[in-house]
Scaffold this motif. Structure first.
Motif, PDB file in Angstrom:
ATOM      1  N   ILE A 100       0.876  -1.169   0.000  1.00  0.00           N
ATOM      2  CA  ILE A 100       0.000   0.000   0.000  1.00  0.00           C
ATOM      3  C   ILE A 100       0.914   1.221   0.000  1.00  0.00           C
ATOM      4  O   ILE A 100       1.536   1.539   1.025  1.00  0.00           O
ATOM      5  N   PRO A 101       1.046   1.899  -1.135  1.00  0.00           N
ATOM      6  CA  PRO A 101       2.087   2.937  -1.240  1.00  0.00           C
ATOM      7  C   PRO A 101       1.898   4.112  -0.296  1.00  0.00           C
ATOM      8  O   PRO A 101       2.875   4.656   0.228  1.00  0.00           O
ATOM      9  N   ILE A 102       0.675   4.509  -0.024  1.00  0.00           N
ATOM     10  CA  ILE A 102       0.445   5.715   0.767  1.00  0.00           C
ATOM     11  C   ILE A 102       0.924   5.577   2.205  1.00  0.00           C
ATOM     12  O   ILE A 102       1.287   6.562   2.860  1.00  0.00           O
ATOM     13  N   VAL A 103       0.946   4.342   2.720  1.00  0.00           N
ATOM     14  CA  VAL A 103       1.397   4.119   4.102  1.00  0.00           C
ATOM     15  C   VAL A 103       2.618   3.204   4.174  1.00  0.00           C
ATOM     16  O   VAL A 103       3.088   2.868   5.258  1.00  0.00           O
ATOM     17  N   ASN A 104       3.102   2.760   3.000  1.00  0.00           N
ATOM     18  CA  ASN A 104       4.322   1.956   2.921  1.00  0.00           C
ATOM     19  C   ASN A 104       4.219   0.666   3.737  1.00  0.00           C
ATOM     20  O   ASN A 104       5.138   0.287   4.456  1.00  0.00           O
ATOM     21  N   ILE A 105       3.071  -0.015   3.625  1.00  0.00           N
ATOM     22  CA  ILE A 105       2.869  -1.311   4.273  1.00  0.00           C
ATOM     23  C   ILE A 105       2.804  -2.383   3.197  1.00  0.00           C
ATOM     24  O   ILE A 105       2.099  -2.206   2.195  1.00  0.00           O
ATOM     25  N   ASN A 115      -6.401  -4.622   7.762  1.00  0.00           N
ATOM     26  CA  ASN A 115      -7.344  -3.628   8.261  1.00  0.00           C
ATOM     27  C   ASN A 115      -7.316  -2.351   7.432  1.00  0.00           C
ATOM     28  O   ASN A 115      -8.361  -1.726   7.212  1.00  0.00           O
ATOM     29  N   TYR A 116      -6.141  -1.977   6.965  1.00  0.00           N
ATOM     30  CA  TYR A 116      -6.065  -0.764   6.138  1.00  0.00           C
ATOM     31  C   TYR A 116      -6.811  -0.965   4.822  1.00  0.00           C
ATOM     32  O   TYR A 116      -7.513  -0.067   4.351  1.00  0.00           O
ATOM     33  N   VAL A 117      -6.659  -2.146   4.228  1.00  0.00           N
ATOM     34  CA  VAL A 117      -7.374  -2.429   2.974  1.00  0.00           C
ATOM     35  C   VAL A 117      -8.876  -2.291   3.172  1.00  0.00           C
ATOM     36  O   VAL A 117      -9.570  -1.621   2.394  1.00  0.00           O
ATOM     37  N   VAL A 118      -9.407  -2.911   4.202  1.00  0.00           N
ATOM     38  CA  VAL A 118     -10.858  -2.912   4.428  1.00  0.00           C
ATOM     39  C   VAL A 118     -11.365  -1.532   4.835  1.00  0.00           C
ATOM     40  O   VAL A 118     -12.415  -1.075   4.365  1.00  0.00           O
ATOM     41  N   GLU A 163      -4.781   2.272  -6.181  1.00  0.00           N
ATOM     42  CA  GLU A 163      -3.632   1.543  -6.717  1.00  0.00           C
ATOM     43  C   GLU A 163      -2.805   0.891  -5.617  1.00  0.00           C
ATOM     44  O   GLU A 163      -2.603   1.460  -4.546  1.00  0.00           O
ATOM     45  N   LEU A 164      -2.324  -0.308  -5.910  1.00  0.00           N
ATOM     46  CA  LEU A 164      -1.381  -1.015  -5.052  1.00  0.00           C
ATOM     47  C   LEU A 164      -0.154  -1.385  -5.874  1.00  0.00           C
ATOM     48  O   LEU A 164      -0.233  -1.547  -7.098  1.00  0.00           O
ATOM     49  N   PHE A 165       0.986  -1.523  -5.204  1.00  0.00           N
ATOM     50  CA  PHE A 165       2.199  -1.993  -5.855  1.00  0.00           C
ATOM     51  C   PHE A 165       2.286  -3.507  -5.683  1.00  0.00           C
ATOM     52  O   PHE A 165       2.096  -4.031  -4.585  1.00  0.00           O
ATOM     53  N   ILE A 166       2.573  -4.194  -6.766  1.00  0.00           N
ATOM     54  CA  ILE A 166       2.685  -5.659  -6.767  1.00  0.00           C
ATOM     55  C   ILE A 166       4.103  -6.033  -7.161  1.00  0.00           C
ATOM     56  O   ILE A 166       4.573  -5.639  -8.232  1.00  0.00           O
TER      57      ILE A 166
END
Length: 224
Positions: A42-47, A76-79, A87-90
């Protein structure tokens, strides 16, 4: 060599309140095999966390099975914070938990026991989609706490056996190791183990020590 891609959330599909499919686009046409893993960030929070793919190439989507856990930063952040189009980084694919293993004479085993706990079932869903011709050889053994945690898979003739440890049901009541202890298996069977390391260790010992299964017939992938 691993690569990093950007993909968008297409859907979040809940199995129950704590178990969901994260369905992403595959606009980059990422090539992968059933059994591969990806790191999702999750780029915005770097998790970031690692998950096995449970789709296959023909699906034209990237699908991951995720459990929402108390205190889990990623799930939990996803939900709670993400939605369709984000967008997510894969990063990936990687791993070698591939199916099917063949016997020494390069033939299929008589039966394939795909044994898992929780979201460890994810790579098996991908196997089942990709190897429909082997459905009659597959027994899908799934260790879960509650019946609501059972995961429906595509109907290709495989036998789905939920082993439920924390409530009574019409299915097998008890842990995966107890189920394996109670059935007849032999050296013509192959066993995949995916999930928590305690289950993997217990089932491995039962297969090798009690059932006299050759270690080469056992393939494992530890989730946690």
């Amino acid at each position: 060599m691993y690569r990093t891609f950007k993909e968008k959330i297409k859907k979040i599909e809940f199995v129950n309140q704590n178990l969901f499919y994260l369905i992403l686009s595959n606009d980059n046409k990422i090539s992968y095999e059933p059994g591969h893993c990806f790191s999702i960030k999750i780029p915005i929070v770097n998790i970031n966390r690692e998950y096995s793919i449970c789709s296959n190439q023909a699906d034209e989507e990237l699908v991951f099975l995720i459990r929402r856990i108390e205190g889990g930063l990623f799930s939990n952040y996803v939900v709670d914070n993400l939605t369709i189009g984000d967008e997510l980084f894969i990063n990936g694919p990687y791993g070698e938990f591939f199916f099917p293993k063949l016997k020494s004479d390069n033939q299929y085993f008589n039966r394939y026991f795909l044994i898992s706990t929780g979201t460890g079932i994810a790579p098996y869903i991908s196997y089942l989609k990709n190897f429909k011709e082997l459905g009659h050889k597959i027994l899908l053994v799934h260790g879960i706490r509650l019946l609501e945690d059972s995961v429906k898979t595509i109907d290709i003739g495989q036998k789905y056996i939920p082993c439920i440890s924390q409530e009574q049901s019409s299915y097998f009541n008890g842990r995966v190791g107890k189920y394996i202890s109670n059935i007849e298996v032999d050296g013509n069977d192959c066993f995949y183990l995916c999930g928590n390391r305690i289950m993997i260790s217990d089932v491995y010992d039962i297969l090798v020590d009690q059932k006299k299964i050759p270690p080469n017939n056992i393939i494992s992938e530890t989730f946690f």
